[in-house]
Structure formats: structure tokens, C-alpha cells
Design an enzyme around this catalytic site. Structure first.
Site, short mmCIF file in Angstrom:
data_model
loop_
_atom_site.label_atom_id
_atom_site.label_comp_id
_atom_site.label_asym_id
_atom_site.label_seq_id
_atom_site.Cartn_x
_atom_site.Cartn_y
_atom_site.Cartn_z
N SER A 141 0.85 -1.19 0.00
CA SER A 141 0.00 0.00 0.00
C SER A 141 0.88 1.24 0.00
O SER A 141 2.04 1.19 0.44
CB SER A 141 -0.90 0.01 1.24
OG SER A 141 -1.51 1.27 1.44
N TYR A 154 -2.27 -1.23 10.13
CA TYR A 154 -2.32 -1.50 8.69
C TYR A 154 -1.07 -0.96 8.01
O TYR A 154 -0.43 -1.64 7.21
CB TYR A 154 -3.58 -0.85 8.10
CG TYR A 154 -3.68 -0.93 6.60
CD1 TYR A 154 -4.17 -2.09 5.99
CD2 TYR A 154 -3.30 0.14 5.78
CE1 TYR A 154 -4.28 -2.17 4.61
CE2 TYR A 154 -3.41 0.06 4.41
CZ TYR A 154 -3.89 -1.10 3.82
OH TYR A 154 -3.98 -1.17 2.45
#
Length: 257
Positions: A141, A154
Site C-alpha cells: 500500500s 495497517y
């Protein structure tokens, strides 16, 4: 089968995974699709078969070491994929007034986002090395550049996956095995919708899948998009931390003091 392409995708019942399956579905392609939502997986399989692909499905518990090991060992022995997308993932976020994420959520997130992709590489890379070719693709990401205050766990899992993929690429390259780290920005999905904070330059899953396939075909080390958001996230990593944190709060990614 001579001339065929084998593609393994975990998280195929999600937005990016499903789009990747549809992108690769074609005659001569063998898709191995894993997902938690069986009904969505069956529907995706029908679509891919209609495009000419050979499809097999799995819904094993990826975080169960014994199930994962047995599944991957079977694949490696009978039909080792050419391309492996470690795509399954999840998110969590902090609460209000300084509340952290529940530890059970964090532990589960780290297992699926980081530990499972590493386990997949451990199981499949040696067979790819023996064969002399293959491609491992880790879905990280843009949050890997700099941790977001609203999603620290995350961000940590994706930063760890980025570092692992980068290191593994250098190790496996001399043996004919490629490794690509995908760093998407915001891609329309239920997980994206559930994330707090603004979501600029959001892409459709189909657009993301096309960009990923182009990068994988070229064995690019890093496949990051959209360009402008990637550039901004990179700057967050190199600017003085005090300035980066002020920018993140100003953009709506953290509580203001």
C-alpha cells in the site's frame, strides 16, 4: 500444460483480487482463486470460465499454518503457478480520543497482511527457484511510505511487506524468480469505504488490475499508483517528521491537538 499460464490469487473475492482474476482470465490460463466469501468466489469463477480460463477455488483458512502449508505444497507439486498474487488483506483503525485498535484485531491483521504472504513465499519460492522462473507479487500500500495516524497497524503491516518484498527480490533475481511490490492508493472497495480519512484520486478495481498486470509483465520492482498520491506519500517519508505529522493532520488523517 505447454503454453499455459498459471496464476494464483488470494483475496480473490475482494475488489482488487476479483479484478485481477478477470484481467487474467483467458484461454490457456489456469486460475487458482482463494477467497473467504464462497458465493462471490463461485460467481467470479463462472465469469472467468466464460472468458476461457480454467479455474479452481479454495476457501481454506490462510492463517491456519497446517491448512496453508498443505494447500501450497499440493500446488507446488502438481501445478506450480507462474504468478502468485499475495493479495488477501484487511484493515483496522484507531478510535476516538486516543483509543488504540483492539489487540485481537491487530494480531489478526498482522497475520493475514504480513505473515501469510511471507509463508506463501517460503512455500512456493523454492519450487520456483528449482524451475528457474516465476513471479511473486505482494500487495502492499502507499501507506507503507509513512504510517497513517488513523491506521497505524495497517500501515505497519504494509511497510513490513514492502521491505520483505524488496529484500526477497534481490535474493531471488539471480535464480530467475521475480518479485514485485504493489503499492496502491485508494481503490474502490468495501474495505476502502470503511477506512477513515479522505480518499483522493480513487481508482476503480479494473484500472488498478490493468496497472498491476502491466507492471508484473515488466517485472517491475515497485508498482505504485496513482502517481501524484505516490509522490506525496514518498515526501511524507523524507520530510522532517514534525512537518509530515502536521501535513497529515491538515489533510484530515489525524486528530488535531
Amino acid at each position: 500444460m505447454a503454453g499455459s499460464l498459471g496464476v494464483l490469487i488470494t483475496g480473490a473475492s475482494g475488489a482488487i483480487g476479483g479484478a485481477l482474476a478477470r484481467e487474467y482470465a483467458a484461454p490457456g490460463t489456469h486460475l487458482v482463486l482463494h477467497g473467504r466469501r464462497r458465493e462471490a468466489l463461485e460467481s467470479l469463477a463462472e465469469t472467468c470460465r466464460a472468458s476461457g480460463a480454467r479455474v479452481e477455488l479454495s476457501d481454506i483458512a490462510l492463517t491456519d499454518d497446517r491448512q496453508l502449508s498443505a494447500w501450497l505444497a499440493d500446488l507446488a507439486e502438481r501445478d506450480l503457478p507462474d504468478i502468485v498474487f499475495a493479495n488477501a488483506g484487511q484493515n483496522s483503525h484507531v478510535g476516538a480520543a486516543g483509543a488504540l485498535e483492539p489487540w485481537e484485531d491487530v494480531s489478526e491483521l498482522l497475520a493475514i497482511n504480513l505473515r501469510v504472504p511471507m509463508a506463501m513465499a517460503q512455500a512456493l519460492a523454492p519450487a520456483m527457484v528449482r524451475r528457474g522462473r516465476g513471479q511473486l507479487v505482494f500487495i502492499s500500500s502507499l501507506a507503507a511510505w509513512h504510517g497513517l495516524p488513523v491506521t497505524p497497524s495497517y500501515s505497519a503491516s504494509k511497510a513490513g511487506l514492502k521491505a520483505y518484498g524488496e529484500g526477497l527480490r534481490g535474493h531471488l533475481a539471480p535464480h530467475g524468480v521475480g518479485v514485485s511490490v504493489v503499492m496502491p492508493g485508494y481503490v474502490s472497495s468495501a474495505m476502502c469505504d470503511a477506512m477513515p480519512g479522505p480518499k483522493p484520486w480513487r481508482w476503480s478495481p479494473e484500472r488498478a488490475a490493468r496497472a498491476i498486470r502491466r507492471g508484473v509483465t515488466r517485472n517491475r520492482a515497485r508498482i505504485a499508483f496513482p502517481w501524484l498520491l505516490n509522490h506525496g506519500c514518498w515526501w511524507l517519508a523524507v520530510l522532517p517528521e514534525s512537518l509530515s505529522q502536521r501535513l497529515l493532520r491538515w489533510l484530515g488523517y489525524g486528530e488535531r491537538p
